[in-house]
Design a protein around this motif. Structure first.
Motif, PDB file in Angstrom:
ATOM      1  N   ALA B  17       0.826  -1.215   0.000  1.00  0.00           N
ATOM      2  CA  ALA B  17       0.000   0.000   0.000  1.00  0.00           C
ATOM      3  C   ALA B  17       0.862   1.269   0.000  1.00  0.00           C
ATOM      4  CB  ALA B  17      -0.936   0.006   1.205  1.00  0.00           C
ATOM      5  N   TRP B  18       2.024   1.208   0.636  1.00  0.00           N
ATOM      6  CA  TRP B  18       2.935   2.362   0.670  1.00  0.00           C
ATOM      7  C   TRP B  18       3.291   2.811  -0.741  1.00  0.00           C
ATOM      8  CZ3 TRP B  18       4.632   6.482   2.802  1.00  0.00           C
ATOM      9  CH2 TRP B  18       5.892   7.013   2.508  1.00  0.00           C
ATOM     10  N   HIS B  19       3.494   1.851  -1.619  1.00  0.00           N
ATOM     11  CA  HIS B  19       3.789   2.200  -3.007  1.00  0.00           C
ATOM     12  C   HIS B  19       2.544   2.733  -3.715  1.00  0.00           C
ATOM     13  CE1 HIS B  19       7.976   0.858  -3.367  1.00  0.00           C
ATOM     14  NE2 HIS B  19       7.636   0.034  -2.388  1.00  0.00           N
ATOM     15  N   GLN B  22       0.996   6.455  -2.718  1.00  0.00           N
ATOM     16  CA  GLN B  22       1.680   7.647  -3.226  1.00  0.00           C
ATOM     17  C   GLN B  22       1.263   7.964  -4.658  1.00  0.00           C
ATOM     18  OE1 GLN B  22       5.912   8.012  -1.570  1.00  0.00           O
ATOM     19  NE2 GLN B  22       5.452   5.853  -1.282  1.00  0.00           N
ATOM     20  N   VAL B  23       1.081   6.920  -5.468  1.00  0.00           N
ATOM     21  CA  VAL B  23       0.627   7.109  -6.844  1.00  0.00           C
ATOM     22  C   VAL B  23      -0.802   7.678  -6.842  1.00  0.00           C
ATOM     23  CG1 VAL B  23       0.116   5.923  -9.017  1.00  0.00           C
ATOM     24  CG2 VAL B  23       2.092   5.214  -7.644  1.00  0.00           C
ATOM     25  N   ILE B  24      -1.651   7.095  -6.011  1.00  0.00           N
ATOM     26  CA  ILE B  24      -3.054   7.512  -5.961  1.00  0.00           C
ATOM     27  C   ILE B  24      -3.167   8.947  -5.433  1.00  0.00           C
ATOM     28  CG2 ILE B  24      -5.250   7.096  -4.747  1.00  0.00           C
ATOM     29  CD1 ILE B  24      -4.548   4.058  -4.972  1.00  0.00           C
ATOM     30  N   ALA B  25      -2.442   9.242  -4.356  1.00  0.00           N
ATOM     31  CA  ALA B  25      -2.507  10.591  -3.788  1.00  0.00           C
ATOM     32  C   ALA B  25      -2.032  11.624  -4.815  1.00  0.00           C
ATOM     33  CB  ALA B  25      -1.657  10.657  -2.520  1.00  0.00           C
ATOM     34  N   ALA B  26      -0.941  11.308  -5.500  1.00  0.00           N
ATOM     35  CA  ALA B  26      -0.384  12.245  -6.483  1.00  0.00           C
ATOM     36  C   ALA B  26      -1.376  12.531  -7.600  1.00  0.00           C
ATOM     37  CB  ALA B  26       0.922  11.694  -7.055  1.00  0.00           C
ATOM     38  N   ARG B  27      -2.110  11.492  -7.998  1.00  0.00           N
ATOM     39  CA  ARG B  27      -3.109  11.679  -9.066  1.00  0.00           C
ATOM     40  C   ARG B  27      -4.176  12.692  -8.679  1.00  0.00           C
ATOM     41  NH1 ARG B  27      -2.927   6.075 -11.220  1.00  0.00           N
ATOM     42  NH2 ARG B  27      -4.224   5.273  -9.531  1.00  0.00           N
ATOM     43  N   HIS B  28      -4.376  12.860  -7.365  1.00  0.00           N
ATOM     44  CA  HIS B  28      -5.439  13.758  -6.909  1.00  0.00           C
ATOM     45  C   HIS B  28      -4.873  14.978  -6.182  1.00  0.00           C
ATOM     46  CE1 HIS B  28      -8.523  10.926  -8.164  1.00  0.00           C
ATOM     47  NE2 HIS B  28      -7.671   9.996  -7.782  1.00  0.00           N
ATOM     48  N   ARG B  70       2.489  -8.379  -6.872  1.00  0.00           N
ATOM     49  CA  ARG B  70       2.648  -8.590  -8.315  1.00  0.00           C
ATOM     50  C   ARG B  70       1.729  -7.652  -9.082  1.00  0.00           C
ATOM     51  NH1 ARG B  70       3.118 -14.045  -7.001  1.00  0.00           N
ATOM     52  NH2 ARG B  70       0.976 -14.585  -7.479  1.00  0.00           N
ATOM     53  N   LEU B  71       0.485  -7.570  -8.612  1.00  0.00           N
ATOM     54  CA  LEU B  71      -0.506  -6.741  -9.286  1.00  0.00           C
ATOM     55  C   LEU B  71      -0.103  -5.270  -9.237  1.00  0.00           C
ATOM     56  CD1 LEU B  71      -3.263  -6.986 -10.692  1.00  0.00           C
ATOM     57  CD2 LEU B  71      -4.339  -6.579  -8.470  1.00  0.00           C
ATOM     58  N   ALA B  72       0.531  -4.862  -8.142  1.00  0.00           N
ATOM     59  CA  ALA B  72       0.946  -3.467  -7.994  1.00  0.00           C
ATOM     60  C   ALA B  72       2.294  -3.212  -8.657  1.00  0.00           C
ATOM     61  CB  ALA B  72       1.011  -3.099  -6.514  1.00  0.00           C
ATOM     62  N   GLY B  73       2.940  -4.287  -9.117  1.00  0.00           N
ATOM     63  CA  GLY B  73       4.228  -4.121  -9.792  1.00  0.00           C
ATOM     64  C   GLY B  73       5.385  -3.834  -8.852  1.00  0.00           C
ATOM     65  N   ALA B 104      11.862   8.550   1.428  1.00  0.00           N
ATOM     66  CA  ALA B 104      12.930   7.702   0.882  1.00  0.00           C
ATOM     67  C   ALA B 104      13.374   6.672   1.922  1.00  0.00           C
ATOM     68  CB  ALA B 104      14.113   8.565   0.446  1.00  0.00           C
ATOM     69  N   LEU B 105      13.465   7.100   3.182  1.00  0.00           N
ATOM     70  CA  LEU B 105      13.871   6.187   4.255  1.00  0.00           C
ATOM     71  C   LEU B 105      12.847   5.067   4.446  1.00  0.00           C
ATOM     72  CD1 LEU B 105      15.649   5.395   6.679  1.00  0.00           C
ATOM     73  CD2 LEU B 105      14.350   7.039   8.069  1.00  0.00           C
ATOM     74  N   ILE B 106      11.573   5.434   4.475  1.00  0.00           N
ATOM     75  CA  ILE B 106      10.516   4.421   4.667  1.00  0.00           C
ATOM     76  C   ILE B 106      10.521   3.433   3.505  1.00  0.00           C
ATOM     77  CG2 ILE B 106       8.006   4.097   4.752  1.00  0.00           C
ATOM     78  CD1 ILE B 106       7.909   6.768   6.358  1.00  0.00           C
ATOM     79  N   THR B 107      10.673   3.951   2.293  1.00  0.00           N
ATOM     80  CA  THR B 107      10.735   3.070   1.121  1.00  0.00           C
ATOM     81  C   THR B 107      11.896   2.082   1.259  1.00  0.00           C
ATOM     82  OG1 THR B 107       9.759   4.765  -0.306  1.00  0.00           O
ATOM     83  CG2 THR B 107      11.023   3.009  -1.398  1.00  0.00           C
ATOM     84  N   ALA B 108      13.039   2.571   1.687  1.00  0.00           N
ATOM     85  CA  ALA B 108      14.228   1.722   1.809  1.00  0.00           C
ATOM     86  C   ALA B 108      14.062   0.699   2.946  1.00  0.00           C
ATOM     87  CB  ALA B 108      15.471   2.579   2.036  1.00  0.00           C
TER      88      ALA B 108
END
Lengths: 198, 198
Positions: B17-19, B22-28, B70-73, B104-108
Motif C-alpha cells: 500500500a505504501w507504493h 503515493q501514486v493515488i494521492a499524487a493523481r489527486h 505482483r498486481l501493484a508491480g 525515501a527512508l521508509i521506502t528503503a
C-alpha cells in the motif's frame, strides 16, 4: 469445473461476494457451488474474534461493506439485528435440493438480511415464507432443518473447511487454491483467466 | 490536503500500500503523510490476534500479499524472520527529518523487509546503513531512536490512532474518513475523486 463458495449469512462481505462470484464464474465457464458454513465455528477453532466483536472494526466493516455493495451494484442495508443466530438459515440452505433452487434460495435469504429493510432470517415462519417464495416447500425445509442430518451436515461442512485451512468467509476454493474475502475476487478472476497461476 | 498513511513494517500489506498510496494521492494532488504506528499496540488494545498469529491465516496472508504485490508491480519476498520486532525501524522512521527524506527512508526500510532477499530491519547497524544509504545520518538516527522522545512519539501516535478508531494497518485517513487495508485503496481513490463521498 466449479468454484466452491463458502459463506455465512452473518457476513456482509459474503452477501456482496455471492453476487459477484456468480458473474465471475460464469465469465470463465464455471459453476458456483455454495457451501453454508458457520463463521463462529472458525473463530472458535482459531481462538480469535470476528470483526463484529471489535467495536472500531465493526463500525468500519459495515461502512466498507456498503461501499463494496455500491461498487458491485447490489442494494445494501443493515439487518434488523446483528450479530444474529444464522443456524436456521444455514441449515435450510444446506438441505438437499435442486442446485438452481438452492441458488435462488440463498439469494433470497441473503437479501432478507443485507438487501436493506428486510426481515432477517432468524424467524422460522419468515424463513419458510422466503423459501416458499422461490418455489420450495418452506414448511418442509424448516422441519428438516431441525433434524440431526441438517445439523450434522453444517457441522461437517464447517469442520471440513477448517481442516482445509479456511479461516474466514467468504472463501472461494478454486482448483485447490484458497481465496479469502470479497476483496480477493479480483485475484480469483485473474486465477481463472490463467493470468496469475500462483 | 494530505492522505495520512498509518503503517507498521511488520505488515506486508502496508508495504504494498505504501507504493500504491503515493501514486493515488499524487493523481489527486495530495501528499502522503506517513505515520509509523505499532500494530501490536492495536491488537493489545482490541484484545484480538493479528493474522500472523492464526496459522491458517498466516499462510494465506503471505500468498495473498505476494499476489497483491505482483498486481501493484512491486517486488516481494519474505523477510529473514517474521514476526520480528519493528520498534527500532518505526522509531527511526518517526524521527524529525525532511519529509522527502522520510519517504525515501521508509521506502528503503520497507524494501529491506519485503522487497525480497533483504536484511530486515531489526539490526541497528543495518538500519543505520539503510538510513545512510538515502543520505541521512544513520548513526545519529539510531542513537535518537533509543531516546525517550522517540519512544514517546511512537507510543503517542499509536494511542492517538486507537483513539481515532484505527484497528489495523495500513490505514489511510482522508478528510476525516478512515480506510483500512491495501484492498481499500480503490475506495480511497474513488473518495478522492468525489465518486463515493460516504
Amino acid at each position: 469445473m466449479v468454484v466452491r463458495f463458502l459463506f455465512d449469512f452473518i457476513s456482509p462481505y459474503s452477501y456482496v461476494a455471492w453476487h459477484r462470484v456468480q458473474v465471475i464464474a460464469a465469465r470463465h465457464g464455471r459453476t458456483v457451488e455454495p457451501v453454508p458454513v458457520l463463521f463462529a465455528g472458525f473463530l472458535r477453532a482459531h481462538g480469535t474474534k470476528g470483526p463484529a466483536e471489535v467495536p472500531a472494526k465493526r463500525a468500519y466493516v459495515f461502512k466498507d461493506a456498503a461501499r463494496s455493495a455500491r461498487l458491485a451494484g447490489v442494494s445494501f442495508g443493515l439487518p434488523p439485528e446483528h450479530p444474529f443466530n444464522p443456524l436456521l438459515a444455514l441449515r435450510v440452505a444446506g438441505e438437499p435440493m435442486d442446485e438452481e433452487a438452492r441458488r435462488a434460495l440463498i439469494t433470497a435469504l441473503f437479501h432478507a438480511v443485507w438487501g436493506g429493510g428486510g426481515p432477517g432470517v432468524t424467524d422460522p415462519a419468515t424463513v419458510a415464507a422466503i423459501a416458499s417464495g422461490v418455489g420450495l416447500d418452506g414448511a418442509a425445509l424448516i422441519a428438516a432443518a431441525g433434524g440431526e442430518p441438517a445439523k450434522t451436515r453444517l457441522r461437517a461442512a464447517t469442520d471440513a473447511a477448517i481442516a482445509a485451512g479456511v479461516f474466514g468467509v467468504p472463501t472461494m476454493l478454486v482448483d485447490g487454491e484458497l481465496f479469502w474475502g470479497n476483496d480477493s475476487l479480483d485475484h480469483v478472476e485473474r486465477f481463472l483467466a490463467g493470468e496469475d497461476p500462483a
